[in-house]
Design a protein around this motif. Structure first.
Motif, mmCIF file in Angstrom:
data_model
loop_
_atom_site.group_PDB
_atom_site.id
_atom_site.type_symbol
_atom_site.label_atom_id
_atom_site.label_comp_id
_atom_site.label_asym_id
_atom_site.label_seq_id
_atom_site.Cartn_x
_atom_site.Cartn_y
_atom_site.Cartn_z
ATOM 1 N N VAL A 152 0.650 -1.275 -0.019
ATOM 2 C CA VAL A 152 -0.116 0.290 -0.437
ATOM 3 C C VAL A 152 0.903 1.181 0.173
ATOM 4 N N TYR A 153 1.698 1.250 0.452
ATOM 5 C CA TYR A 153 3.301 2.175 0.618
ATOM 6 C C TYR A 153 3.622 2.583 -0.470
ATOM 7 N N GLY A 154 3.819 1.463 -1.472
ATOM 8 C CA GLY A 154 4.771 1.658 -2.403
ATOM 9 C C GLY A 154 3.618 2.653 -3.160
ATOM 10 N N LEU A 155 2.357 1.767 -3.570
ATOM 11 C CA LEU A 155 1.104 2.521 -4.312
ATOM 12 C C LEU A 155 1.358 3.630 -3.964
ATOM 13 N N GLY A 156 1.460 4.619 -2.988
ATOM 14 C CA GLY A 156 1.129 6.156 -3.066
ATOM 15 C C GLY A 156 2.142 6.428 -3.095
#
Length: 259
Positions: A219-223
Motif C-alpha cells: 500500500v505504501y509503495g503504491l502511494g
C-alpha cells in the motif's frame, strides 16, 4: 543549540517501550535543547517509560497513524520555538548520534532538510534490511528520482531534520495520516524548492525495531508512486493536487491552531 538555533528532537512513538531508553541515551544533549515524544496510543508502557526518563510526552487519544503522529510532532515542536526539528524513530533502528551532523548542516544554512540515508554507506543489507525491502527501496527511489527530477539516494528513511521555515510553509495538514506521509513531505520539499542534503546512516533491523508488514508495504509503495505521479502531472500542468496547490500553510491550518 547550534549557531543560535534551538534544536528540538521529536520521537513519533508507537509501542516503543523496549527500545526507547536506548534511543534516548544516545541523543547528544550538548546541542539538543529539548526532546518531545508523541505517543500514538501505544498498547505497551511507552508513555510510562518516557515520563520516567523525563521526556515531555503528548498522548493521542486513539491510534491515528504514523503520518498524523508526525503532524502532531511538528506542530508541537514549532509551538515550542524550535528552529531545527530532528525526527528520530524511538525503535533504535537509527542512531541518534548523527543528530549533531544533521542539525549542523541546517544551522549553518547549508541545507533546508537533511536525511539520514541507509543506502549511501552501503550498510542497509549488512544492518539486516530484508532483501525485498532493499529491492523495493531502490526501485521506488529510482522511479521517484525520475518523476521528481531529483538525485536522492533514498526517499524512505525515517531519520530527518528540518529547518523551521520548511515545516511552517508546507501544507502538511493535507498530507496522509498513514505511512506515505513520509514521501509526500519530501515531494513537497522538492516542489517548493527547498534544498535537501543527505548523510550516511547505519541501520539496525532486529525483532524490537518497528517495521510495517508486507501488505502495508505494498500500500505504501503504491502511494509513493501516486505521489510522484501527482508531482509530475502538476509540474506539466495536467492536474492540480492539494499536496502542491493548497493555499493554506501548515502554520495557518486548523490542525495547527487547534488546542
Amino acid at each position: 543549540m547550534l549557531n543560535g538555533k534551538k534544536i528540538l528532537v521529536v520521537l513519533p512513538a508507537y509501542n516503543a517501550e523496549r527500545t526507547l531508553e536506548q534511543t534516548y541515551q544516545e541523543i547528544p544533549f550538548d546541542i539538543v535543547d529539548q526532546v518531545l515524544l508523541v505517543d500514538d496510543h501505544s498498547a505497551d508502557r511507552t508513555v510510562d517509560l518516557a515520563r520516567m526518563l523525563g521526556i515531555e510526552t503528548i498522548l493521542h487519544d486513539q491510534n491515528y497513524g504514523y503520518g498524523r503522529n508526525q503532524k502532531t510532532c511538528y506542530r508541537e515542536a514549532l509551538r515550542r520555538g524550535a528552529h531545527i526539528v530532528v525526527m528520530v524513530h524511538p525503535d533504535y533502528q537509527y542512531t541518534p548520534r548523527l543528530i549533531t551532523a544533521m542539525a549542523s548542516m541546517i544551522a549553518f544554512d547549508v541545507y533546508d532538510v537533511v536525511l539520514g540515508s541507509r543506502i549511501i554507506g552501503g550498510g542497509a543489507l549488512k544492518g539486516g534490511m530484508p532483501p525485498y525491502k532493499y529491492v523495493s527501496n531502490r526501485f521506488l527511489t529510482a522511479a521517484e528520482n525520475i518523476l521528481l527530477g531529483s538525485k536522492l539516494s533514498e526517499f524512505h528513511t525515517g531519520y530527518r531534520a528540518y529547518h523551521r521555515r520548511v515545516l511552517e510553509s508546507l501544507p502538511l495538514h493535507v498530507n496522509s495520516d498513514d505511512f506515505v506521509f513520509d514521501n509526500e513531505i519530501l515531494a513537497q520539499v522538492l516542489y517548493f524548492g527547498y534544498a535537501i542534503g543527505e548523510v550516511s546512516c547505519p541501520t539496525k533491523y532486529f525483532k524490537e525495531a518497528s517495521s510495517i508488514n508486507f501488505r502495508a508495504s505494498v500500500v505504501y509503495g503504491l502511494g509513493v508512486l501516486m505521489t510522484a505521479l501527482k508531482y509530475r502531472l502538476q509540474k506539466i500542468s495536467l492536474m492540480r493536487s492539494k499536496l502542491f496547490s493548497s493555499t493554506e500553510t501548515f502554520l495557518e491550518s486548523p490542525f495547527f491552531k487547534e488546542a
